[in-house]
Scaffold this active site. Structure first.
Site, PDB file in Angstrom:
ATOM      1  N   ASP A  42       0.840  -1.198   0.000  1.00 54.51           N
ATOM      2  CA  ASP A  42       0.000   0.000   0.000  1.00 54.51           C
ATOM      3  C   ASP A  42       0.878   1.251   0.000  1.00 54.51           C
ATOM      4  O   ASP A  42       2.012   1.215   0.473  1.00 54.51           O
ATOM      5  CB  ASP A  42      -0.898  -0.029   1.248  1.00 54.51           C
ATOM      6  CG  ASP A  42      -2.108   0.867   1.098  1.00 54.51           C
ATOM      7  OD1 ASP A  42      -2.361   1.360  -0.026  1.00 54.51           O
ATOM      8  OD2 ASP A  42      -2.813   1.081   2.104  1.00 54.51           O
TER       9      ASP A  42
ATOM     10  N   HIS B 289       2.222   3.700  -9.023  1.00 54.99           N
ATOM     11  CA  HIS B 289       1.964   2.289  -9.347  1.00 54.99           C
ATOM     12  C   HIS B 289       3.106   1.703 -10.178  1.00 54.99           C
ATOM     13  O   HIS B 289       3.509   0.558 -10.000  1.00 54.99           O
ATOM     14  CB  HIS B 289       0.641   2.145 -10.104  1.00 54.99           C
ATOM     15  CG  HIS B 289      -0.553   2.521  -9.276  1.00 54.99           C
ATOM     16  ND1 HIS B 289      -0.702   2.093  -7.982  1.00 54.99           N
ATOM     17  CD2 HIS B 289      -1.638   3.291  -9.548  1.00 54.99           C
ATOM     18  CE1 HIS B 289      -1.843   2.577  -7.496  1.00 54.99           C
ATOM     19  NE2 HIS B 289      -2.422   3.319  -8.420  1.00 54.99           N
TER      20      HIS B 289
ATOM     21  N   LEU C 222      10.728 -20.309  -4.998  1.00 56.68           N
ATOM     22  CA  LEU C 222       9.641 -19.524  -4.414  1.00 56.68           C
ATOM     23  C   LEU C 222       8.334 -19.686  -5.193  1.00 56.68           C
ATOM     24  O   LEU C 222       8.345 -19.696  -6.419  1.00 56.68           O
ATOM     25  CB  LEU C 222      10.055 -18.038  -4.434  1.00 56.68           C
ATOM     26  CG  LEU C 222       8.997 -17.004  -4.058  1.00 56.68           C
ATOM     27  CD1 LEU C 222       8.778 -16.984  -2.553  1.00 56.68           C
ATOM     28  CD2 LEU C 222       9.402 -15.614  -4.541  1.00 56.68           C
TER      29      LEU C 222
HETATM   30  C1  IPE Z   1      -5.466  -2.776  -0.292  1.00 61.41           C
HETATM   31  O1  IPE Z   1      -5.106  -1.451  -0.422  1.00 61.41           O
HETATM   32  C2  IPE Z   1      -5.566  -3.423  -1.640  1.00 61.41           C
HETATM   33  C3  IPE Z   1      -4.291  -3.620  -2.329  1.00 61.41           C
HETATM   34  C4  IPE Z   1      -3.123  -3.367  -1.816  1.00 61.41           C
HETATM   35  C5  IPE Z   1      -4.366  -4.163  -3.663  1.00 61.41           C
HETATM   36  P1  IPE Z   1      -6.208  -0.292  -0.527  1.00 61.41           P
HETATM   37  O2  IPE Z   1      -5.464   0.988  -0.602  1.00 61.41           O
HETATM   38  O3  IPE Z   1      -7.169  -0.585  -1.595  1.00 61.41           O
HETATM   39  O4  IPE Z   1      -6.954  -0.435   0.881  1.00 61.41           O
HETATM   40  P2  IPE Z   1      -7.780   0.629   1.711  1.00 61.41           P
HETATM   41  O5  IPE Z   1      -8.744   1.278   0.768  1.00 61.41           O
HETATM   42  O6  IPE Z   1      -6.803   1.612   2.274  1.00 61.41           O
HETATM   43  O7  IPE Z   1      -8.429  -0.166   2.804  1.00 61.41           O
HETATM   44  C1  IPE Z   2      -1.565   0.305  -3.397  1.00 58.82           C
HETATM   45  O1  IPE Z   2      -1.362   1.678  -3.374  1.00 58.82           O
HETATM   46  C2  IPE Z   2      -1.789  -0.244  -4.791  1.00 58.82           C
HETATM   47  C3  IPE Z   2      -3.178  -0.626  -5.084  1.00 58.82           C
HETATM   48  C4  IPE Z   2      -4.157  -0.670  -4.230  1.00 58.82           C
HETATM   49  C5  IPE Z   2      -3.480  -1.005  -6.459  1.00 58.82           C
HETATM   50  P1  IPE Z   2      -2.552   2.718  -3.290  1.00 58.82           P
HETATM   51  O2  IPE Z   2      -2.951   3.103  -4.670  1.00 58.82           O
HETATM   52  O3  IPE Z   2      -3.641   2.212  -2.448  1.00 58.82           O
HETATM   53  O4  IPE Z   2      -1.825   3.951  -2.585  1.00 58.82           O
HETATM   54  P2  IPE Z   2      -2.437   4.933  -1.513  1.00 58.82           P
HETATM   55  O5  IPE Z   2      -3.017   4.101  -0.409  1.00 58.82           O
HETATM   56  O6  IPE Z   2      -3.484   5.733  -2.198  1.00 58.82           O
HETATM   57  O7  IPE Z   2      -1.281   5.758  -1.055  1.00 58.82           O
HETATM   58 MG    MG Z   3      -4.095   2.381  -0.478  1.00 61.71          MG
END
Ligand code: IPE
Ligand code: IPE
Ligand code: MG
Length: 237
Positions: A16, A33, A127
């Protein structure tokens, strides 16, 4: 990390913070990303070298479709690109790739890419790298129960013979050990619908590090923390 540290057999990761990483730099979220994909690649190599047996990363949740069409579109393009790179990396590092989640919602070429990755790496013995895409634990359990119910109706399974192991065998993770360690980057202390069944007794480690900044040192720090935990599984030590 010293050589005596126990290496967790299965590490689950909620990667995240890609968006926040980009925002901090005044960049569009999609750049976060892109950088995050590079970190996934590096993490696969590090985990393979460390002797981790299973690494399961949350790449795209069933809830992530709520994001703007630009962001979802950019993520799909990144998948297309990184699936090809991942095939090369998996072959170089003896990595077996597996996807969990409901792939039917993706475009045909992405589904074919996923199938190819699994097919061409299935004999690898290092792995096992598991990617959760269009994954949600409630969706996974619902799909599992639906198939199980169908098998009951067909007479292949008796309702009174359903055990935890039977239900587990209907999940996308069938045959895999439960995660020993869950790492979530970016500081949020929640599961976000990830592996709700499988994480029942997993040790949880949360770091403030944003996913694109995650590296070998961060992973080792998590393993050191894991070694300090006393796992009781409900018993007394
Ligand atoms: C969790 O992250 C999903 C992935 C890492 C793919 P999100 O950013 O979507 O989760 P929330 O919205 O903070 O709970
Ligand atoms: C995690 O990073 C990747 C996905 C959920 C695809 P985020 O896109 O959720 O990044 P934040 O949480 O907005 O910083
Ligand atoms: Mg996120």
């Amino acid at each position: 990390m010293n050589t005596e540290e126990r290496i967790p057999r299965h590490v689950a990761l909620i990667l995240d913070g890609n968006g926040r990483w980009a925002k901090k730099r005044g960049l569009p979220r999609t750049m976060g990303h892109k950088e995050g994909c590079k970190t996934v690649e590096k993490t696969v190599e590090i985990a393979a070298r460390m002797g981790i047996e299973y690494l399961t990363v949350y790449g795209f949740s069933t809830e992530n479709w709520k994001r703007s069409s630009e962001e979802v579109g950019a993520l799909m393009q990144l998948f297309r690109y990184y699936m090809v790179r991942l095939l090369k990396i998996a072959k170089q590092n003896n990595v077996r790739v597996k996807m969990i989640g409901d792939r039917r919602r993706f475009d045909e070429d992405i589904i074919e890419g996923i199938n190819r990755l699994e097919r061409e790496t299935k004999e690898n013995t290092g792995l096992t790298f598991v990617i959760a895409v269009n994954y949600g634990a409630r969706d996974e359990i619902t799909r599992a129960v639906s198939r199980l119910a169908a098998d009951c109706v067909q007479g292949r399974v008796k309702a009174e013979e359903i055990t935890e192991d039977v239900l587990s065998s209907y999940l996308d993770t069938a045959g895999m050990p439960d995660p020993d360690l869950l790492i979530r980057t970016s500081g949020e202390i929640r599961l976000s619908n990830y592996l709700l069944w499988q994480l029942a007794y997993t040790e949880i480690y949360v770091t403030d590090c944003l996913w694109p900044d995650f590296n070998e040192e961060e992973l080792k720090r998590a393993v050191v923390q894991y070694n300090k935990r006393e796992r009781r599984f409900g018993g007394v030590k």
